[in-house]
Scaffold this motif. Structure first.
Motif, PDB file in Angstrom:
ATOM      1  N   ASP A  41      52.452  22.510  84.065  1.00  0.00           N
ATOM      2  CA  ASP A  41      53.185  23.617  84.677  1.00  0.00           C
ATOM      3  C   ASP A  41      54.120  24.279  83.670  1.00  0.00           C
ATOM      4  O   ASP A  41      54.210  25.505  83.604  1.00  0.00           O
ATOM      5  CB  ASP A  41      53.981  23.135  85.896  1.00  0.00           C
ATOM      6  CG  ASP A  41      53.107  22.935  87.116  1.00  0.00           C
ATOM      7  OD1 ASP A  41      52.012  23.531  87.186  1.00  0.00           O
ATOM      8  OD2 ASP A  41      53.529  22.181  88.007  1.00  0.00           O
ATOM      9  N   SER A  42      54.800  23.461  82.881  1.00  0.00           N
ATOM     10  CA  SER A  42      55.710  24.008  81.869  1.00  0.00           C
ATOM     11  C   SER A  42      54.945  24.808  80.823  1.00  0.00           C
ATOM     12  O   SER A  42      55.393  25.871  80.381  1.00  0.00           O
ATOM     13  CB  SER A  42      56.472  22.886  81.173  1.00  0.00           C
ATOM     14  OG  SER A  42      57.341  22.257  82.078  1.00  0.00           O
ATOM     15  N   ALA A  43      53.787  24.297  80.431  1.00  0.00           N
ATOM     16  CA  ALA A  43      52.992  24.989  79.411  1.00  0.00           C
ATOM     17  C   ALA A  43      52.529  26.351  79.890  1.00  0.00           C
ATOM     18  O   ALA A  43      52.389  27.276  79.088  1.00  0.00           O
ATOM     19  CB  ALA A  43      51.799  24.131  79.014  1.00  0.00           C
ATOM     20  N   THR A  44      52.299  26.492  81.187  1.00  0.00           N
ATOM     21  CA  THR A  44      51.861  27.794  81.698  1.00  0.00           C
ATOM     22  C   THR A  44      53.019  28.786  81.739  1.00  0.00           C
ATOM     23  O   THR A  44      52.786  29.990  81.725  1.00  0.00           O
ATOM     24  CB  THR A  44      51.259  27.679  83.106  1.00  0.00           C
ATOM     25  OG1 THR A  44      52.223  27.151  83.998  1.00  0.00           O
ATOM     26  CG2 THR A  44      50.025  26.811  83.112  1.00  0.00           C
ATOM     27  N   ALA A  45      54.250  28.283  81.789  1.00  0.00           N
ATOM     28  CA  ALA A  45      55.397  29.171  81.940  1.00  0.00           C
ATOM     29  C   ALA A  45      56.154  29.423  80.640  1.00  0.00           C
ATOM     30  O   ALA A  45      56.771  30.466  80.476  1.00  0.00           O
ATOM     31  CB  ALA A  45      56.363  28.585  82.971  1.00  0.00           C
ATOM     32  N   MET A  46      56.100  28.479  79.713  1.00  0.00           N
ATOM     33  CA  MET A  46      56.936  28.626  78.519  1.00  0.00           C
ATOM     34  C   MET A  46      56.288  29.513  77.472  1.00  0.00           C
ATOM     35  O   MET A  46      55.065  29.665  77.418  1.00  0.00           O
ATOM     36  CB  MET A  46      57.259  27.273  77.907  1.00  0.00           C
ATOM     37  CG  MET A  46      56.083  26.540  77.330  1.00  0.00           C
ATOM     38  SD  MET A  46      56.588  24.890  76.844  1.00  0.00           S
ATOM     39  CE  MET A  46      55.901  24.828  75.222  1.00  0.00           C
ATOM     40  N   SER A  47      57.121  30.093  76.675  1.00  0.00           N
ATOM     41  CA  SER A  47      56.651  30.949  75.589  1.00  0.00           C
ATOM     42  C   SER A  47      56.378  30.086  74.365  1.00  0.00           C
ATOM     43  O   SER A  47      57.199  29.250  74.003  1.00  0.00           O
ATOM     44  CB  SER A  47      57.727  31.979  75.264  1.00  0.00           C
ATOM     45  OG  SER A  47      57.347  32.745  74.154  1.00  0.00           O
ATOM     46  N   GLY A  63      53.730  18.136  85.450  1.00  0.00           N
ATOM     47  CA  GLY A  63      54.855  18.999  85.100  1.00  0.00           C
ATOM     48  C   GLY A  63      54.723  19.595  83.708  1.00  0.00           C
ATOM     49  O   GLY A  63      55.158  20.722  83.456  1.00  0.00           O
ATOM     50  N   VAL A  64      54.119  18.842  82.810  1.00  0.00           N
ATOM     51  CA  VAL A  64      53.906  19.344  81.452  1.00  0.00           C
ATOM     52  C   VAL A  64      52.957  20.540  81.494  1.00  0.00           C
ATOM     53  O   VAL A  64      53.186  21.551  80.828  1.00  0.00           O
ATOM     54  CB  VAL A  64      53.334  18.226  80.548  1.00  0.00           C
ATOM     55  CG1 VAL A  64      52.951  18.775  79.182  1.00  0.00           C
ATOM     56  CG2 VAL A  64      54.335  17.097  80.408  1.00  0.00           C
ATOM     57  N   ARG A  98      49.087  32.088  73.227  1.00  0.00           N
ATOM     58  CA  ARG A  98      48.527  30.996  74.029  1.00  0.00           C
ATOM     59  C   ARG A  98      47.010  30.920  73.856  1.00  0.00           C
ATOM     60  O   ARG A  98      46.451  29.833  73.769  1.00  0.00           O
ATOM     61  CB  ARG A  98      48.877  31.186  75.500  1.00  0.00           C
ATOM     62  CG  ARG A  98      50.312  30.890  75.812  1.00  0.00           C
ATOM     63  CD  ARG A  98      50.583  31.079  77.278  1.00  0.00           C
ATOM     64  NE  ARG A  98      51.985  30.828  77.568  1.00  0.00           N
ATOM     65  CZ  ARG A  98      52.601  31.272  78.642  1.00  0.00           C
ATOM     66  NH1 ARG A  98      51.955  31.988  79.533  1.00  0.00           N
ATOM     67  NH2 ARG A  98      53.874  30.996  78.844  1.00  0.00           N
ATOM     68  N   ARG A 122      56.383  28.823  70.647  1.00  0.00           N
ATOM     69  CA  ARG A 122      57.419  29.009  69.631  1.00  0.00           C
ATOM     70  C   ARG A 122      56.946  29.962  68.540  1.00  0.00           C
ATOM     71  O   ARG A 122      55.773  30.017  68.213  1.00  0.00           O
ATOM     72  CB  ARG A 122      57.778  27.675  69.004  1.00  0.00           C
ATOM     73  CG  ARG A 122      58.505  26.780  69.959  1.00  0.00           C
ATOM     74  CD  ARG A 122      58.942  25.538  69.269  1.00  0.00           C
ATOM     75  NE  ARG A 122      59.610  24.680  70.259  1.00  0.00           N
ATOM     76  CZ  ARG A 122      60.028  23.482  70.003  1.00  0.00           C
ATOM     77  NH1 ARG A 122      59.860  22.957  68.827  1.00  0.00           N
ATOM     78  NH2 ARG A 122      60.619  22.784  70.944  1.00  0.00           N
TER      79      ARG A 122
END
Length: 103
Positions: free
Chosen positions: A30-36, A27-28, A59, A38
């Motif tokens: 997956d989140s890293a691929t979707a989140m912007s 899940g981490v 990225r 900072r």
């Protein structure tokens, strides 16, 4: 013992443990691929702000794409190898059953 000399059951148990551990952290990724990332500065180019390009560049600068790509390659290879090993083991079991039935 090593993976070369362990029993197939021990290897399967280790594979299951690794798969469970990966599933817990997948899940981490997956989140890293979707989140912007900072603090991505907006950089207008020719008077146009391109936030998607800014996120992609941030990225890449962080090495995130390379790390996620390598992770995906490794896990896909693991899945394909595991599926192939399972098929070969089933074939071997069928051959053994056929030989035993013929005896």
């Amino acid at each position: 013992m090593s993976l070369r000399t362990d029993t197939f059951v021990s290897i399967a148990r280790r594979l299951r443990t690794a798969a469970d551990a990966f599933e817990a952290v997948a899940g981490v990724a997956d989140s890293a691929t979707a989140m912007s990332p900072r603090a991505v500065p907006a950089r207008p180019v020719d008077g146009v702000s391109r936030p998607v390009e800014d996120v992609i560049l941030a990225r890449e600068d962080a090495g995130l794409y390379g790390a996620l790509d390598a992770t995906r390659r490794h896990i896909v290879q693991a899945v394909l190898h595991t599926e192939a090993a399972t098929a070969r083991t089933r074939d071997a079991a069928r051959s053994l059953e056929i030989r035993q039935a013929a005896s």
